[in-house]
Write an enzyme that holds these catalytic residues in place. Structure first.
Site, PDB file in Angstrom:
ATOM      1  N   SER A   1     -53.306 -44.495  66.138  1.00 25.87           N
ATOM      2  CA  SER A   1     -52.708 -45.650  65.458  1.00 25.87           C
ATOM      3  C   SER A   1     -51.440 -46.103  66.154  1.00 25.87           C
ATOM      4  O   SER A   1     -50.738 -45.296  66.776  1.00 25.87           O
ATOM      5  CB  SER A   1     -52.364 -45.273  64.014  1.00 25.87           C
ATOM      6  OG  SER A   1     -51.628 -46.302  63.396  1.00 25.87           O
TER       7      SER A   1
ATOM      8  N   TYR B   1     -48.093 -39.676  58.577  1.00 25.23           N
ATOM      9  CA  TYR B   1     -49.169 -40.356  59.347  1.00 25.23           C
ATOM     10  C   TYR B   1     -48.754 -40.532  60.811  1.00 25.23           C
ATOM     11  O   TYR B   1     -49.544 -40.285  61.720  1.00 25.23           O
ATOM     12  CB  TYR B   1     -49.427 -41.703  58.667  1.00 25.23           C
ATOM     13  CG  TYR B   1     -50.598 -42.501  59.194  1.00 25.23           C
ATOM     14  CD1 TYR B   1     -51.908 -42.174  58.841  1.00 25.23           C
ATOM     15  CD2 TYR B   1     -50.390 -43.611  60.009  1.00 25.23           C
ATOM     16  CE1 TYR B   1     -52.971 -42.935  59.311  1.00 25.23           C
ATOM     17  CE2 TYR B   1     -51.444 -44.378  60.468  1.00 25.23           C
ATOM     18  CZ  TYR B   1     -52.738 -44.045  60.115  1.00 25.23           C
ATOM     19  OH  TYR B   1     -53.786 -44.803  60.577  1.00 25.23           O
TER      20      TYR B   1
HETATM   21  P1  NAP Z   1     -61.160 -46.349  55.802  1.00 24.11           P
HETATM   22  O1  NAP Z   1     -61.794 -47.685  55.689  1.00 24.11           O
HETATM   23  O2  NAP Z   1     -60.264 -45.870  54.719  1.00 24.11           O
HETATM   24  O3  NAP Z   1     -62.327 -45.269  56.062  1.00 24.11           O
HETATM   25  C1  NAP Z   1     -61.984 -43.945  56.225  1.00 24.11           C
HETATM   26  C2  NAP Z   1     -63.201 -43.169  56.639  1.00 24.11           C
HETATM   27  O4  NAP Z   1     -62.792 -41.800  56.918  1.00 24.11           O
HETATM   28  C3  NAP Z   1     -64.261 -43.077  55.569  1.00 24.11           C
HETATM   29  O5  NAP Z   1     -65.520 -43.077  56.186  1.00 24.11           O
HETATM   30  C4  NAP Z   1     -63.974 -41.741  54.886  1.00 24.11           C
HETATM   31  O6  NAP Z   1     -65.099 -41.120  54.288  1.00 24.11           O
HETATM   32  C5  NAP Z   1     -63.550 -40.922  56.084  1.00 24.11           C
HETATM   33  N1  NAP Z   1     -62.714 -39.770  55.738  1.00 24.11           N
HETATM   34  C6  NAP Z   1     -61.483 -39.752  55.176  1.00 24.11           C
HETATM   35  N2  NAP Z   1     -61.059 -38.486  55.028  1.00 24.11           N
HETATM   36  C7  NAP Z   1     -62.043 -37.699  55.512  1.00 24.11           C
HETATM   37  C8  NAP Z   1     -62.216 -36.292  55.620  1.00 24.11           C
HETATM   38  N3  NAP Z   1     -61.273 -35.452  55.202  1.00 24.11           N
HETATM   39  N4  NAP Z   1     -63.363 -35.817  56.149  1.00 24.11           N
HETATM   40  C9  NAP Z   1     -64.326 -36.656  56.591  1.00 24.11           C
HETATM   41  N5  NAP Z   1     -64.228 -38.003  56.504  1.00 24.11           N
HETATM   42  C10 NAP Z   1     -63.104 -38.508  55.966  1.00 24.11           C
HETATM   43  O7  NAP Z   1     -60.274 -46.243  57.118  1.00 24.11           O
HETATM   44  P2  NAP Z   1     -60.300 -47.093  58.468  1.00 24.11           P
HETATM   45  O8  NAP Z   1     -59.328 -48.205  58.324  1.00 24.11           O
HETATM   46  O9  NAP Z   1     -61.692 -47.390  58.871  1.00 24.11           O
HETATM   47  O10 NAP Z   1     -59.638 -46.018  59.457  1.00 24.11           O
HETATM   48  C11 NAP Z   1     -60.397 -45.265  60.398  1.00 24.11           C
HETATM   49  C12 NAP Z   1     -59.429 -44.610  61.351  1.00 24.11           C
HETATM   50  O11 NAP Z   1     -58.634 -45.610  61.990  1.00 24.11           O
HETATM   51  C13 NAP Z   1     -58.430 -43.669  60.674  1.00 24.11           C
HETATM   52  O12 NAP Z   1     -58.187 -42.552  61.493  1.00 24.11           O
HETATM   53  C14 NAP Z   1     -57.180 -44.512  60.563  1.00 24.11           C
HETATM   54  O13 NAP Z   1     -56.025 -43.706  60.513  1.00 24.11           O
HETATM   55  C15 NAP Z   1     -57.269 -45.320  61.831  1.00 24.11           C
HETATM   56  N6  NAP Z   1     -56.497 -46.564  61.819  1.00 24.11           N
HETATM   57  C16 NAP Z   1     -56.812 -47.565  60.952  1.00 24.11           C
HETATM   58  C17 NAP Z   1     -56.063 -48.743  60.981  1.00 24.11           C
HETATM   59  C18 NAP Z   1     -56.342 -49.921  60.077  1.00 24.11           C
HETATM   60  O14 NAP Z   1     -55.574 -50.889  60.110  1.00 24.11           O
HETATM   61  N7  NAP Z   1     -57.394 -49.906  59.282  1.00 24.11           N
HETATM   62  C19 NAP Z   1     -55.004 -48.874  61.871  1.00 24.11           C
HETATM   63  C20 NAP Z   1     -54.721 -47.826  62.739  1.00 24.11           C
HETATM   64  C21 NAP Z   1     -55.490 -46.680  62.701  1.00 24.11           C
HETATM   65  P3  NAP Z   1     -65.533 -41.454  52.750  1.00 24.11           P
HETATM   66  O15 NAP Z   1     -66.138 -42.828  52.788  1.00 24.11           O
HETATM   67  O16 NAP Z   1     -66.532 -40.387  52.412  1.00 24.11           O
HETATM   68  O17 NAP Z   1     -64.290 -41.414  51.933  1.00 24.11           O
END
Ligand code: NAP
Length: 242
Positions: free
Chosen positions: A140, A153
């Site tokens: 991130s 984070y």
């Molecule tokens: P999201 O929509 O909240 O989805 C999170 C995903 O991770 C879901 O599939 C969830 O599974 C899974 N998950 C969470 N905790 C877990 C665990 N302990 N074991 C296995 N699976 C787990 O998040 P996202 O925005 O797609 O983010 C994905 C990645 O990108 C993350 O690492 C996040 O930090 C990073 N990121 C996101 C952004 C952004 O703006 N969205 C920016 C920078 C970085 P369930 O569906 O079963 O809950």
């Protein structure tokens, strides 16, 4: 059969990555923590595009669960190996450090940093043995810049960035690349509470990114053609930070 494992493949960025890797010809192991409906939706979308895969439920923050589910899959599928690993699962639980509870710190660190360590260690040996592998860690902007309210984070993601660079140097000679992709603000459940209109003025592209745009970068790093790119962090942030 070429296999790829994507942690957190049920929603958001992980879902788009699963669909992208399946379109590249990978049999995709779709990991998720609890949302079985969304995980099934990912698999349905993969199959609708002519690809295939399976669900692999485990909590990346629990090493016993990883051992149990992923360890069993590896033993039961001795004829296959995971050649692409995307460590994408992550959570945020924001708050000023002054008021941050132990659980907020532990859960966020154990999911991103602990998950990276325990999952990667388990799939690394076959990549080294086969002399080919692609490991991509979704980090991130917060881990590069540090964001107030996110000491947990930012620390977790910065930790994964350091580990990415270290591991890349350990395994480069064996044909395994290790890179990180650092998204800025991407439209997913994680950013649902944020006001895109208000925040877009800070972003040179004047918009949030899409999960597919992050998945495209991951797909590029996962390709055989990206074999000379390792130990890098590629930002997908609309120019917000460099
Ligand atoms: P999201 O929509 O909240 O989805 C999170 C995903 O991770 C879901 O599939 C969830 O599974 C899974 N998950 C969470 N905790 C877990 C665990 N302990 N074991 C296995 N699976 C787990 O998040 P996202 O925005 O797609 O983010 C994905 C990645 O990108 C993350 O690492 C996040 O930090 C990073 N990121 C996101 C952004 C952004 O703006 N969205 C920016 C920078 C970085 P369930 O569906 O079963 O809950």
């Amino acid at each position: 059969m070429k296999c790829a494992l994507v942690t957190g493949g049920s929603r958001g960025i992980g879902k788009a990555i699963c669909i992208k890797l399946a379109a590249m010809g990978y049999y995709v192991l779709v990991n998720y923590k609890s949302n079985e409906g969304e995980a099934n939706d990912t698999l349905a979308k993969i199959r609708a595009n002519g690809g295939d895969g399976e669900l692999l439920k485990f909590d990346v923050s629990g090493k016993e669960q990883i051992q149990d589910a992923l360890g069993k899959w590896i033993v039961a599928n001795a004829d296959k190996y995971i050649e692409v690993l995307v460590n994408n699962a992550g959570i945020k639980d924001d708050g000023l450090m002054m008021w941050m509870k132990d659980e907020q710190w532990d859960n966020v660190i154990n999911t991103s940093l602990g998950g990276f360590f325990y999952v990667t260690r388990m799939v690394l040996s076959s990549m080294l043995l086969k002399k080919y592998g692609r490991i991509i860690n979704v980090v991130s902007l917060s881990g590069l810049k540090g964001l107030p309210g996110q000491t947990n984070y930012s620390a977790a993601k910065a930790g994964v960035i350091g580990a990415t660079k270290a591991l890349a140097q350990e395994v480069a000679r064996k044909g395994v690349t290790v890179n990180a992709v650092a998204p800025g603000f991407i439209k997913t459940d994680m950013t649902e509470g944020l006001d895109e209109k208000e925040m877009a003025v800070l972003i040179p592209t004047r918009r949030f990114g899409t999960a597919e745009e992050v998945a495209h970068t991951v797909g590029f790093l996962a390709s055989p053609e990206a074999g000379y790119i390792t130990a890098q962090v590629i930002s997908v942030n609309g120019g917000l930070y460099s």
